[in-house]
Design a protein around this motif. Sequence first.
Motif, short mmCIF file in Angstrom:
data_model
loop_
_atom_site.label_atom_id
_atom_site.label_comp_id
_atom_site.label_asym_id
_atom_site.label_seq_id
_atom_site.Cartn_x
_atom_site.Cartn_y
_atom_site.Cartn_z
N PRO A 11 -35.69 -119.80 34.00
CA PRO A 11 -36.27 -120.77 33.05
C PRO A 11 -36.63 -120.09 31.73
O PRO A 11 -36.73 -118.86 31.67
CB PRO A 11 -37.55 -121.25 33.76
N LEU A 12 -36.85 -120.91 30.69
CA LEU A 12 -37.15 -120.39 29.36
C LEU A 12 -38.33 -119.41 29.37
O LEU A 12 -38.28 -118.36 28.71
CB LEU A 12 -37.46 -121.56 28.41
N ALA A 13 -39.38 -119.75 30.14
CA ALA A 13 -40.58 -118.90 30.14
C ALA A 13 -40.23 -117.46 30.52
O ALA A 13 -40.73 -116.51 29.92
CB ALA A 13 -41.62 -119.46 31.10
N ASP A 14 -39.35 -117.29 31.49
CA ASP A 14 -38.94 -115.94 31.90
C ASP A 14 -38.09 -115.29 30.83
O ASP A 14 -38.19 -114.09 30.57
CB ASP A 14 -38.12 -115.99 33.20
N ASP A 15 -37.24 -116.09 30.21
CA ASP A 15 -36.39 -115.55 29.14
C ASP A 15 -37.26 -115.02 28.00
O ASP A 15 -36.96 -113.99 27.40
CB ASP A 15 -35.44 -116.64 28.64
N LEU A 16 -38.32 -115.75 27.69
CA LEU A 16 -39.18 -115.32 26.59
C LEU A 16 -39.99 -114.09 27.00
O LEU A 16 -40.23 -113.19 26.20
CB LEU A 16 -40.11 -116.45 26.15
N LYS A 17 -40.36 -114.05 28.26
CA LYS A 17 -41.22 -112.97 28.73
C LYS A 17 -40.51 -111.61 28.73
O LYS A 17 -41.13 -110.56 28.62
CB LYS A 17 -41.72 -113.29 30.15
N ARG A 18 -39.17 -111.63 28.86
CA ARG A 18 -38.43 -110.36 28.92
C ARG A 18 -38.26 -109.74 27.54
O ARG A 18 -37.72 -108.69 27.38
CB ARG A 18 -37.04 -110.59 29.54
N ARG A 19 -38.72 -110.43 26.50
CA ARG A 19 -38.44 -110.00 25.12
C ARG A 19 -39.36 -108.89 24.65
O ARG A 19 -40.31 -108.54 25.32
CB ARG A 19 -38.49 -111.21 24.19
N ASP A 20 -39.01 -108.36 23.47
CA ASP A 20 -39.71 -107.16 23.01
C ASP A 20 -41.16 -107.38 22.60
O ASP A 20 -42.07 -106.75 23.13
CB ASP A 20 -38.92 -106.45 21.90
#
Length: 421
Positions: A109-118
């Motif tokens: 989900p988007l939340a995980d995608d955002l969480k992996r960011r720098d």
Amino acid sequence: MEKRIKKLSLNFRKLLKEASAQSASLGYELYLVGGVVRDLLLKKSVFDLDLVVEGDAIELVRHLKRDYNKHHTFGTATVYFDEHKIDFATARLESYSHPGALPRVKPAPLADDLKRRDFTINAMAISLNKGSYGQLIDLYSGLSDLKKGVVRFLHNNSFTDDPTRILRAIRFEQRFKFRIEKNTLNHMEAAISNGAILSVNPHRLRDELILLLKEPKPYRYIKRVNKLVGFSFLSPKSRKALIVDYELIRRVQTALSFYKKKFRKHRKIDDWVVYLAAIILSKSAGKIEEFIHCFGLRKSERLRILSIKKNISKIKLLNRQLKPASLYRIMEPLSFESLIFFYAYYPQKMIRKNIIYFMDKLATVTLKIRGKDLIKLGIAPSRLYSEVMGKTLNAKIDKSLKSKRDEISEARKIIRRLKTK
Ligand code: CTP
């Protein structure tokens, strides 16, 4: 945020609307993410777009009707138009098998995608979905950090997972004149002292370093990298400290600004090549070769950097009054990157004057005569042919020849001289 999206060009907005409609019809969710959201909030102009799809990004792009230029690789599709690039990526979760490794990815989900960011400022999204179109999604306090001027990571393993983020943190800190948040800085320093940078594939480090050197006026950035990280990562084999001549970097920066102001219409140059040469100049030619090989620089980049190292002494010849043809002979084989470097390197007025004279008056001189004119004079394409052309060009520069007739008569004399030799 809809107000901000309206600031995008009409073509961008049309594309977003179309992508949004197609995404809905496929049952996906679509978001604008990352640096674009940050830049829209900072009211900066936006050139390329990054979109994340909860769904299949490639499938979505396949359904876009307009005749875009499209490409796709694993999980990411890119659309090109009007020199812009729009990346569509499937929302994903990343895991790292060991520090510095390339991540293993799986849809998420988007939340995980955002969480992996720098960093939090790069981990915001804007919804492009019906009902919430234009709404900001800020799960990790990115907006508050943006307002405070803070670069903050999202989790403690951020720098060990991806040590190129060390250079990225410095880039954003310096670009926006932000500060790196204390805990983030502590983890960054710990990763640096654990040698995290050396675990990264040098090609990825090269890309980050080039991005940093491409920033406008990178003097501050270089100073900061040198202070926090050092440039020993440029010689991964010996890991020896590299002494950076700040004064030279500053002079390079001034020389490049001068060039851009004075020679607006001249050839475009790669500033970063000049900065990189200035950073690694103190290394031996052999070590520079080693660096170039290890970091996979392209041939033209390699040649320009090595020619700076190789010709540095030869340029002292320019410290006197010389005929235009001699100036031409010395400088014509050199790239403009090299010349700007030498302009910065040598403070002597005469050297600088000669370099400017060459760039301004000589570099653009070309012959009006062509091969067929020499054929008429009895010269077939041969070694003599390029010698005659070269000597005629020198004569043209020396004697300020203007017309094609002058060139032909000069070529005739040169041929006669060469034949009686
Ligand atoms: N990103 C990341 N870790 C990296 C590289 C990128 O988390 N090592 C994420 C960030 O969310 C970033 C986005 O991917 O915003 C896009 O990367 P990139 O285009 O490199 O960065 P931008 O933030 O757009 O920076 P710039 O303005 O310099 O293009």
